[in-house]
Design a protein around this motif. Structure first.
Motif, PDB file in Angstrom:
ATOM      1  N   HIS A  23     -30.227  22.167 -12.050  1.00  0.00           N
ATOM      2  CA  HIS A  23     -29.740  21.218 -11.038  1.00  0.00           C
ATOM      3  C   HIS A  23     -30.855  20.958 -10.042  1.00  0.00           C
ATOM      4  O   HIS A  23     -31.588  21.865  -9.640  1.00  0.00           O
ATOM      5  CB  HIS A  23     -28.523  21.793 -10.291  1.00  0.00           C
ATOM      6  CG  HIS A  23     -27.317  21.961 -11.159  1.00  0.00           C
ATOM      7  ND1 HIS A  23     -26.465  20.926 -11.435  1.00  0.00           N
ATOM      8  CD2 HIS A  23     -26.818  23.038 -11.786  1.00  0.00           C
ATOM      9  CE1 HIS A  23     -25.479  21.349 -12.205  1.00  0.00           C
ATOM     10  NE2 HIS A  23     -25.681  22.639 -12.441  1.00  0.00           N
ATOM     11  N   ASN A  26     -32.445  17.765  -6.913  1.00  0.00           N
ATOM     12  CA  ASN A  26     -32.135  16.660  -6.003  1.00  0.00           C
ATOM     13  C   ASN A  26     -33.302  15.669  -5.949  1.00  0.00           C
ATOM     14  O   ASN A  26     -33.798  15.309  -4.889  1.00  0.00           O
ATOM     15  CB  ASN A  26     -31.797  17.189  -4.600  1.00  0.00           C
ATOM     16  CG  ASN A  26     -32.923  18.061  -4.052  1.00  0.00           C
ATOM     17  OD1 ASN A  26     -33.908  18.285  -4.734  1.00  0.00           O
ATOM     18  ND2 ASN A  26     -32.749  18.539  -2.833  1.00  0.00           N
ATOM     19  N   GLY A  27     -33.716  15.284  -7.180  1.00  0.00           N
ATOM     20  CA  GLY A  27     -34.763  14.273  -7.267  1.00  0.00           C
ATOM     21  C   GLY A  27     -36.150  14.791  -7.580  1.00  0.00           C
ATOM     22  O   GLY A  27     -37.136  14.053  -7.481  1.00  0.00           O
ATOM     23  N   GLN A  28     -36.291  16.047  -7.999  1.00  0.00           N
ATOM     24  CA  GLN A  28     -37.616  16.615  -8.283  1.00  0.00           C
ATOM     25  C   GLN A  28     -38.298  15.844  -9.424  1.00  0.00           C
ATOM     26  O   GLN A  28     -37.643  15.491 -10.428  1.00  0.00           O
ATOM     27  CB  GLN A  28     -37.509  18.097  -8.659  1.00  0.00           C
ATOM     28  CG  GLN A  28     -37.231  19.025  -7.502  1.00  0.00           C
ATOM     29  CD  GLN A  28     -35.747  19.223  -7.256  1.00  0.00           C
ATOM     30  OE1 GLN A  28     -34.925  18.398  -7.681  1.00  0.00           O
ATOM     31  NE2 GLN A  28     -35.383  20.292  -6.584  1.00  0.00           N
TER      32      GLN A  28
END
Length: 413
Positions: free
Chosen positions: A406, A408-410
């Motif tokens: 999971h 958040n935009g990596q």
């Protein structure tokens, strides 16, 4: 036919892999009850196979492996109920961590896929493997030996009828209903559909499967198990352990085939022990020292110490010390199950550390190498391989894993 079974299994796998635990447990309970309800039918079909085996003059140990009684059918049923009470390995988070870039990474258990089981003589394997694969989310293709074909068909019919009742795709449990060897060769070539092969049977079968398979194989070549009676053993305990390990069910892979005795206690231990074995019908093949202590027994050839008899035959050797016993086991053994009987904890720890086997015991019969006895439910078999699975193969050993990440935009720079 085999190709059709494999295709159906591949199609059924996504459904079975994602069945909720509660649903799998309901199916297992229903299978357990169906086996009990159909026990007379199963025994009737088993009697056909037993008649054929006796006409072929197969050994008593072979016939024992083939025989199903009401007690053994109840044990098959109980193994399904035991699986219900075990944790579902599918979806278990093995490990979890945060990477330097703040990704949350989880290592999660998942089913292996489609597993083919190729086995001989023991019809309870049909039931055990079907239950284990269901609970672990794997589809299974079962191919038993010709000597148990009637019994295996009956058990498969009972179990597959339960799947229909719960609307599980029929490919979840497949059964090869012919005894043609060509079907086996075809099965072992279907690496686009089958993910793993587990052979269960004699060493010849397992080596042949490993030789020709294009699908990965988990093997247990043979169960050449030892019990070593150390100089500091409780001799009464040693007698009970050795007798159980050889006589209780000699046709199994975890039965003792070689008994090693420390020379310091051999004159006290061997006469009574060998007499008890002989009274139970065990043929003793002894080393020169053994034959000096107990007269009139057969001489053991070197090959006898390398043989999985699967019968009431036992090779006996007197060794000078713990070190010689360990060296003998590591040279002659099959890395399956080996035990030391001793009150000396330091000697026991040395044995347990240096003996290179899947299961090593202190003051325990080798007959305890068993998934059910270990509290793991039934087992697919006992692996003597070193990779993926070793020892009794139960639910966890029927899974692999994947990484679930999971973020958040990596992105990678």
């Amino acid at each position: 036919m085999v190709l059709t079974l494999a295709k159906k299994a591949k199609q059924a796998f996504p459904v079975l892999a994602n069945l909720p635990t509660q649903q799998k447990n309901k199916i297992l309970r229903s299978m357990a009850q169906a086996l009990l309800d159909s026990r007379r039918l199963i025994i009737k079909e088993n009697e056909k196979d037993l008649r054929n085996a006796k006409m072929r003059n197969l050994s008593s140990a072979f016939i024992d492996r083939l025989t199903l009684t009401e007690k053994r059918i109840k044990a098959m049923s109980d193994s399904h109920r035991a699986l219900v009470n075990l944790p579902d390995p599918v979806g278990e988070v093995i490990n979890q961590w945060i990477a330097p870039n703040r990704m949350k990474i989880s290592k999660v258990r998942v089913p292996i896929g489609v597993i083919a089981i190729i086995y001989e003589s023991r019809p309870d394997v049909t039931s055990d493997c079907a239950g284990l694969c269901l609970k672990s989310g794997n589809c299974v293709i079962l191919r038993g030996g010709s000597e148990a074909i009637n019994t295996n068909k009956a058990i498969y019919k009972v179990l597959s009828s339960v799947l229909v009742k719960f609307s599980v795709p029929e490919g979840a449990i497949g059964f090869v209903s012919t005894t043609s060897r060509q079907e086996v060769r075809t099965l072992l070539g279907l690496n686009n559909y089958i993910d793993l092969v587990i052979p269960r049977g004699g060493e010849g079968l397992i080596r042949e499967v490993a030789r020709i398979s294009r699908v990965p194989v988990i093997k247990h070549y043979k169960g050449l198990c030892h019990v070593y009676v150390h100089q500091d053993a409780d001799l009464a305990m040693a007698e009970e352990i050795c007798f159980n390990a050889k006589v209780q069910r000699p046709g199994t892979c975890n039965a003792m085939e070689v008994m090693l005795i420390d020379k310091k206690i051999a004159p006290r231990f061997l006469p009574k022990m060998i007499r008890r074995f002989q009274d139970a019908g065990v043929e003793i093949r002894g080393c020169p020292v053994t034959r000096k202590i107990v007269k009139g027994i057969k001489s053991a050839a070197d090959e006898d110490f390398r043989t999985e008899f699967l019968d009431l035959i036992l090779a006996v050797r007197v060794v000078k010390d713990l070190n010689e016993a360990i060296n003998h086991i590591n040279e002659y053994g099959s890395h399956h199950s080996d035990s030391i009987v001793t009150k000396n904890n330091r000697a026991a720890e040395e044995f347990l550390k240096r003996v290179d086997s899947a299961c090593v015991y202190h003051n325990v019969s080798t007959r305890l190498t068993d998934g059910y006895q270990f509290g793991m439910g039934a087992e697919m078999g006992i692996s003597t391989d070193r990779l993926h699975a070793r020892g009794p193969m139960a639910l966890e050993e029927l899974t692999t894993y994947k990484y679930v990440i999971h973020g958040n935009g990596q992105i990678r720079k």
